[in-house]
Write an enzyme that holds these catalytic residues in place. Structure first.
Site, short mmCIF file in Angstrom:
data_model
loop_
_atom_site.label_atom_id
_atom_site.label_comp_id
_atom_site.label_asym_id
_atom_site.label_seq_id
_atom_site.Cartn_x
_atom_site.Cartn_y
_atom_site.Cartn_z
N SER A 139 -9.43 -5.26 2.05
CA SER A 139 -9.92 -6.42 1.40
C SER A 139 -9.93 -7.79 2.34
O SER A 139 -10.71 -8.42 2.38
CB SER A 139 -9.38 -6.64 -0.01
N LYS A 187 0.64 3.56 5.69
CA LYS A 187 -0.01 2.30 4.96
C LYS A 187 1.18 1.20 5.05
O LYS A 187 2.24 1.33 4.68
CB LYS A 187 -0.08 2.74 3.57
N LYS A 206 -3.89 1.99 7.48
CA LYS A 206 -4.31 1.00 6.53
C LYS A 206 -3.38 -0.08 6.64
O LYS A 206 -2.16 0.20 6.59
CB LYS A 206 -4.46 1.55 5.10
N ARG A 227 6.11 -4.83 -1.91
CA ARG A 227 6.08 -3.36 -1.89
C ARG A 227 6.86 -3.02 -0.56
O ARG A 227 6.60 -1.80 -0.18
CB ARG A 227 4.80 -2.85 -1.44
N CYS A 233 3.97 0.47 -7.73
CA CYS A 233 3.26 2.03 -7.44
C CYS A 233 4.13 3.18 -8.12
O CYS A 233 3.62 4.45 -7.95
CB CYS A 233 3.04 2.15 -6.03
N GLU A 252 5.65 9.19 9.68
CA GLU A 252 4.73 9.24 8.32
C GLU A 252 3.66 10.42 8.07
O GLU A 252 3.53 11.18 7.41
CB GLU A 252 4.30 7.95 7.92
N CYS A 287 -3.11 6.41 -7.64
CA CYS A 287 -1.65 5.22 -7.41
C CYS A 287 -1.45 5.09 -9.04
O CYS A 287 -2.39 5.12 -9.80
CB CYS A 287 -2.03 4.20 -6.65
N ARG A 320 -5.66 -7.28 -4.59
CA ARG A 320 -4.94 -7.17 -5.79
C ARG A 320 -5.65 -8.30 -6.77
O ARG A 320 -5.24 -7.97 -7.93
CB ARG A 320 -3.51 -7.62 -5.28
N TYR A 352 -15.93 -2.40 2.67
CA TYR A 352 -16.68 -2.98 1.59
C TYR A 352 -17.82 -3.32 2.12
O TYR A 352 -19.05 -3.55 1.55
CB TYR A 352 -15.80 -4.15 0.83
N CYS A 405 -0.37 1.50 -9.48
CA CYS A 405 -0.06 0.18 -9.64
C CYS A 405 -1.26 -0.84 -10.39
O CYS A 405 -0.91 -1.63 -11.05
CB CYS A 405 0.20 -0.67 -8.32
#
Ligand code: PBG
Length: 326
Positions: free
Chosen positions: A275, A196, A249, A218, A131, A234, A121, A206, A314, A123
């Protein structure tokens, strides 16, 4: 009571071992993909304030981290770079000595078995935080594709095993597949962030990646959380363009979408446990309000039950540790 007719579901819940025999969904260490954030500099291990337990790591500390990941039995990492320099066109994303390229090369040199995924990406690398290429306040689609293909090729050249484009421009899989094939990387798979959503759950990332858009949002390229049919459109276009994996996501609020994608396509489906999903649990756990281990395991099993094959999370190291204890 004797003549009452009813089903005895509790027969199959009578003991730990009985429940294990009839358990339908299992979480394995092989399901986990661990995200890492790499930065320039020396001896840097800075915790991301909104993501306790997640660090910015400089390359000199990276091998120790990768050794730990491999020892725990995790088979794959996804690499995010936080560069020192940003510009209009995200030059550091496709620079052969960009932070991501250096990290990938270093990991593959010492840990050749680890499957290294490159997030593709712009960004984190653009000064406007979008992006793609920006002109007069618009994020341009087609001029961005060439830069994404260059990014993917430079990541493959560095040794990436999988390219994971996350930027949601139309045609990004086609452009990247074409770029990879033309440069002798026809054997490198594409794990597309096909579905996404434009989500507030990315907030802590971010902060971690210093990638907030500096103007606007976005929503012209990421999906509206209200949409379900669009997810299939998609996914379908990405498959036609050559995607080998499909990512959905975020994960937790989108389990219905995961099931739809799984039912409609026969490639491995990946959940990105993002996140915000991580930070909410960490914050509640730090307050003693929830049992972190039980909540995390329940959450990840629910994603597998919804139909995913792999989970980017994570929590990977914690989960691997918990699975190893059993
Ligand atoms: C970049 C990107 C984002 C995430 C991964 N790659 C966020 C965004 O669109 O700003 C989010 C990951 C997370 O929240 O854990 N396009």
């Amino acid at each position: 009571m004797k003549d009452l007719q009813f089903a005895r579901h509790r027969r199959l819940r009578s003991s730990d071992n009985m429940r294990a025999l009839v358990r339908e969904t299992h979480l394995h260490k092989e399901d986990l993909i661990y995200p890492i954030f790499v930065v320039e500099g020396h001896n840097i291990k800075n915790e991301v304030p909104s993501m306790p337990g997640v660090y910015h790591l400089s390359l000199d500390l990276l091998n120790a981290e990768m050794a730990e990941v491999m020892d725990l039995g995790i088979k794959s990492v996804i690499v995010f770079g936080v560069p020192n320099e940003k510009d209009e066109v995200g030059t550091q994303a496709y620079h052969d000595h960009g932070i991501v390229q250096k990290a990938i090369a270093q990991i593959k040199e010492s840990f050749s078995d680890l499957v290294v995924i490159a997030d593709t990406c712009l960004c984190q690398f653009t000064n406007h935080g979008h992006c793609g290429i920006v002109e007069e306040g618009q994020v341009l689609n087609d001029p961005t594709l060439d830069l994404l293909a260059r990014t993917a090729v430079s990541q493959a050249r560095a040794g990436a095993d999988i390219i994971a484009p996350s930027n949601m421009m139309d045609g990004f899989v086609a452009a990247i597949r074409h770029g990879l094939d033309e440069n002798g990387f026809e054997h490198i798979p594409v794990m597309s962030y096909a579905v996404k959503y434009s989500s507030a759950f990315y907030g802590p990332f971010r902060d971690a990646a210093h990638s907030s858009p500096q103007f606007g949002d976005r929503k012209t390229y990421q999906m509206d959380p209200a949409n379900r049919q669009e997810a299939l459109r998609e996914a379908e276009s990405d498959i036609m363009e050559g995607a080998d994996f499909l990512i959905v996501k975020p994960a937790l609020s989108y389990l219905d979408i995961i099931r739809d994608v799984k039912n409609n396509f026969n490639v491995p489906v990946v959940a990105y446990n993002v996140s915000g999903e991580y930070s909410m649990i960490k914050a509640a756990a730090q307050n003693g309000w929830i049992n972190e281990k039980e909540i995390v395991m329940e959450m990840l099993v629910s994603m597998k039950r919804a139909g995913v094959d792999l989970i980017i999370t994570y929590f990977s190291k914690d989960v691997a540790r918990w699975l190893n204890e059993n």
